[in-house]
Design a protein around this motif. Structure first.
Motif, PDB file in Angstrom:
ATOM      1  N   ASP A 175     -13.135   4.884   1.896  1.00  6.51           N
ATOM      2  CA  ASP A 175     -14.022   4.423   2.963  1.00  6.51           C
ATOM      3  C   ASP A 175     -15.452   4.613   2.445  1.00  6.51           C
ATOM      4  OD1 ASP A 175     -15.534   4.080   5.264  1.00  6.51           O
ATOM      5  OD2 ASP A 175     -14.523   5.655   6.423  1.00  6.51           O
ATOM      6  N   GLN A 203      -8.291  -3.942  11.558  1.00  9.85           N
ATOM      7  CA  GLN A 203      -9.223  -2.846  11.315  1.00  9.85           C
ATOM      8  C   GLN A 203     -10.637  -3.415  11.128  1.00  9.85           C
ATOM      9  OE1 GLN A 203      -7.919   0.612  11.047  1.00  9.85           O
ATOM     10  NE2 GLN A 203      -6.414  -0.621  12.145  1.00  9.85           N
ATOM     11  N   ARG A 206      -9.535  -0.343  -2.064  1.00  8.07           N
ATOM     12  CA  ARG A 206      -8.182   0.097  -2.419  1.00  8.07           C
ATOM     13  C   ARG A 206      -8.055   0.117  -3.936  1.00  8.07           C
ATOM     14  NH1 ARG A 206      -4.636  -1.597   2.263  1.00  8.07           N
ATOM     15  NH2 ARG A 206      -5.913  -2.873   3.644  1.00  8.07           N
ATOM     16  N   TRP A 249     -13.236  -3.081   9.321  1.00  2.42           N
ATOM     17  CA  TRP A 249     -14.019  -2.982   8.090  1.00  2.42           C
ATOM     18  C   TRP A 249     -14.884  -4.232   7.906  1.00  2.42           C
ATOM     19  CZ3 TRP A 249     -13.428   1.660   5.952  1.00  2.42           C
ATOM     20  CH2 TRP A 249     -12.237   2.366   6.209  1.00  2.42           C
ATOM     21  N   THR A 294      -1.331   0.397   1.075  1.00  5.34           N
ATOM     22  CA  THR A 294      -1.529  -0.254  -0.219  1.00  5.34           C
ATOM     23  C   THR A 294      -0.329   0.005  -1.134  1.00  5.34           C
ATOM     24  OG1 THR A 294      -3.897   0.147   0.067  1.00  5.34           O
ATOM     25  CG2 THR A 294      -3.159  -0.436  -2.154  1.00  5.34           C
ATOM     26  N   ASP A 297      -7.019   4.708  -0.940  1.00  5.73           N
ATOM     27  CA  ASP A 297      -7.895   3.827  -0.165  1.00  5.73           C
ATOM     28  C   ASP A 297      -9.149   4.627   0.151  1.00  5.73           C
ATOM     29  OD1 ASP A 297      -5.472   2.440  -0.070  1.00  5.73           O
ATOM     30  OD2 ASP A 297      -5.736   1.832   2.022  1.00  5.73           O
ATOM     31  N   ASP A 318      -0.800  -4.828   6.238  1.00  4.07           N
ATOM     32  CA  ASP A 318      -1.904  -4.622   7.171  1.00  4.07           C
ATOM     33  C   ASP A 318      -1.413  -3.961   8.449  1.00  4.07           C
ATOM     34  OD1 ASP A 318      -4.267  -5.792   5.883  1.00  4.07           O
ATOM     35  OD2 ASP A 318      -3.057  -7.613   5.853  1.00  4.07           O
ATOM     36  N   ARG A 371     -13.480  -0.918   2.848  1.00  2.00           N
ATOM     37  CA  ARG A 371     -12.237  -0.243   2.466  1.00  2.00           C
ATOM     38  C   ARG A 371     -11.946  -0.683   1.040  1.00  2.00           C
ATOM     39  NH1 ARG A 371      -6.840  -0.465   6.122  1.00  2.00           N
ATOM     40  NH2 ARG A 371      -5.489   0.923   4.913  1.00  2.00           N
ATOM     41  N   ASP A 374     -12.708  -5.669   2.748  1.00  2.00           N
ATOM     42  CA  ASP A 374     -11.519  -4.983   2.243  1.00  2.00           C
ATOM     43  C   ASP A 374     -11.378  -5.398   0.780  1.00  2.00           C
ATOM     44  OD1 ASP A 374      -8.828  -4.197   1.672  1.00  2.00           O
ATOM     45  OD2 ASP A 374      -8.244  -4.476   3.766  1.00  2.00           O
TER      46      ASP A 374
END
Ligand code: C2O
Ligand code: CU
Length: 441
Positions: free
Chosen positions: A260, A149, A211, A151, A120, A258, A144, A209, A154
């Motif tokens: 989770d 990924q 950010r 997720w 990010t 970031d 990316d 995710r 995002d």
């Protein structure tokens, strides 16, 4: 003949369309005057933006790819774009007077960014920065991972604050005596992606995710997710070396994290608010509204970590090669100068280092103000605070140095060039708190 040409054309097209990691992506960015609707006023507010958008367009590219950015300055004053945190060719770093000339009104500049690190990042001007960022020029850049990924979602939240007058205009005085005596320009309206307390709809069971980017001129954010637990998986554009729960993470201007997050599968209908808890007066930044829909299957996977990235032991027998004392004195073009070793930009006390040799730098804050110190083009590790060993399981590109605090960092210069080093409180930087780290081949 015609048919041969068309066959050749087809072949050429097929070749050009081949997806590959080193692909190029063209983007056009225009810095311009535009308007933005805040919910507090009936009329729109005059802002400066990229492509008429607040925040600027979300730029995305894959690690290994190259972004080719055609930048046009439609403002009435010079500007530039700096790609905060990206390790790129020094000539593309966007610092007028160091890596390029300012881009004058009506002029273009072509930036070529080879994306070396997935994570990010963000972009903003590096000219008359208090005003240009304060009027809205900034945007997020995401690199990316090569592998997609898994997720469920995002989310990208650019946190910002604006200093607005009652008439709906942006307070037009920058680098004021007040800002310089304190920790810069703090706004009175907090936004996420340019919106006031936006709501993001998510589904039960989703693994998200999130950010967070602090794009403010000076404000520190201390985000708190009410009722949800979150893990920190990346800091300042680099995966952490060890994942840890979000507790109290201060994001100073420039910092990113970031997170989770897993939305509980029985949370349908709930709303989780995300608040800023820096001061006793808490602000709602945004909220996650969980829809009543059926729960989705929570993806099960381990986010990437960067275990071996510049481990702390690399610096064990390294002496501090540069100490920068951070303080103010009367003088300079704004009446108060912010200095590094009593020098103000451009008469700065600079550092230069050979490529590949680990270095230690100490920021020694002898003032009572905050200084989020940022070095362009490197990720560094915090090694000590006030002489005590610090153990942060991640690297950074910006570290907050508190009142009378000293922070020792370590990094390995890997990219040749002249890298700007400065306080990310824009008015402190404008008042002199900038220098460079030159990495020589
Ligand atoms: Cu956001 Cu000189 O940096
Ligand atoms: Cu500062």
């Amino acid at each position: 003949m015609k048919s041969i040409i068309s066959i050749l054309n087809v072949i050429l097209c097929v070749l050009l369309l081949q997806p590959n990691a080193s692909a190029e992506k063209q983007i056009r960015l225009e810095a311009m005057e535009s308007n933005h609707q805040f919910p507090f006023f009936e009329t729109q507010t005059a802002v400066w933006s990229y492509n008429g958008q607040i925040p600027g367009p979300l730029i995305r590219g894959k690690k290994g790819a190259t972004l080719v950015i055609d930048f046009v300055n439609k403002l009435k004053e010079p500007t530039s774009i700096h790609w905060h945190g990206l390790r790129i060719d020094n000539a593309m770093d966007g610092v007028p007077g160091v890596t390029q000339d300012p881009v004058k009104p009506g002029e273009n500049f072509g930036y070529r960014l080879r994306l070396e690190d997935a994570g990010t990042f963000w972009y903003h001007p590096h000219f008359n920065s208090s005003e240009q960022l304060g009027r809205g020029l900034k945007g997020v850049l995401i690199v990316d991972e090569v592998e997609k990924q898994p997720w469920s979602r995002d989310l990208v939240w650019l946190m910002d604050d604006w200093l607005l007058q009652k008439d709906g205009n942006i307070y037009p005085h920058f680098n004021t005596h007040h800002d310089l005596m304190h920790d810069g320009r703090w706004g009175n309206a907090l936004t996420v992606n340019g919106k006031f307390k936006p709501e993001f709809v998510v589904k039960p069971g989703e693994r998200i995710r999130l950010r967070l980017i602090n794009g403010a001129n000076a404000r520190i954010f201390l985000p708190h997710l009410e009722g949800l637990s979150a893990d920190v998986i990346a800091v300042d554009g680099k995966p952490v070396t060890q994942i840890f729960p979000l507790n109290q993470f201060e994001l100073s201007p420039g910092n990113r994290i970031d997170l989770d997050i897993t939305v509980p599968s029985n949370a349908g209908g709930k709303t989780y608010t995300v608040k800023d808890r820096l001061t006793r007066r808490q602000f709602v930044l945004a909220s996650l509204k969980v829809s009543q829909s059926e729960s989705v299957k929570t993806p099960d996977f381990a986010p990437p970590t960067a275990e071996k990235f510049i481990p702390a032991h690399v610096f064990e027998n390294v002496a501090v090669s540069k100490t920068w004392d951070l303080n103010a004195f009367r003088g300079g073009q704004y009446g108060i100068a912010w200095a590094m070793n009593s020098k103000i930009w451009p008469e700065a006390d600079k550092a230069d280092y050979p490529l590949g040799v680990p270095q230690k730098i100490k920021f020694d804050n002898s003032s009572t103000r905050l200084h989020p110190m940022h070095i362009h083009g490197v990720f560094f590790r915090v090694l000590e605070r006030n002489g005590q060993k610090a153990e942060e399981p991640f690297t950074r590109d910006t570290v907050l140095v508190g009142p009378r605090e000293s922070v020792t960092i370590g990094f390995v210069p890997e990219h040749p060039g002249i890298w700007l080093t400065h306080c990310h409180i824009q008015s402190h930087a404008e008042a002199g708190m900038m220098t460079t780290v030159e990495v020589k081949k």
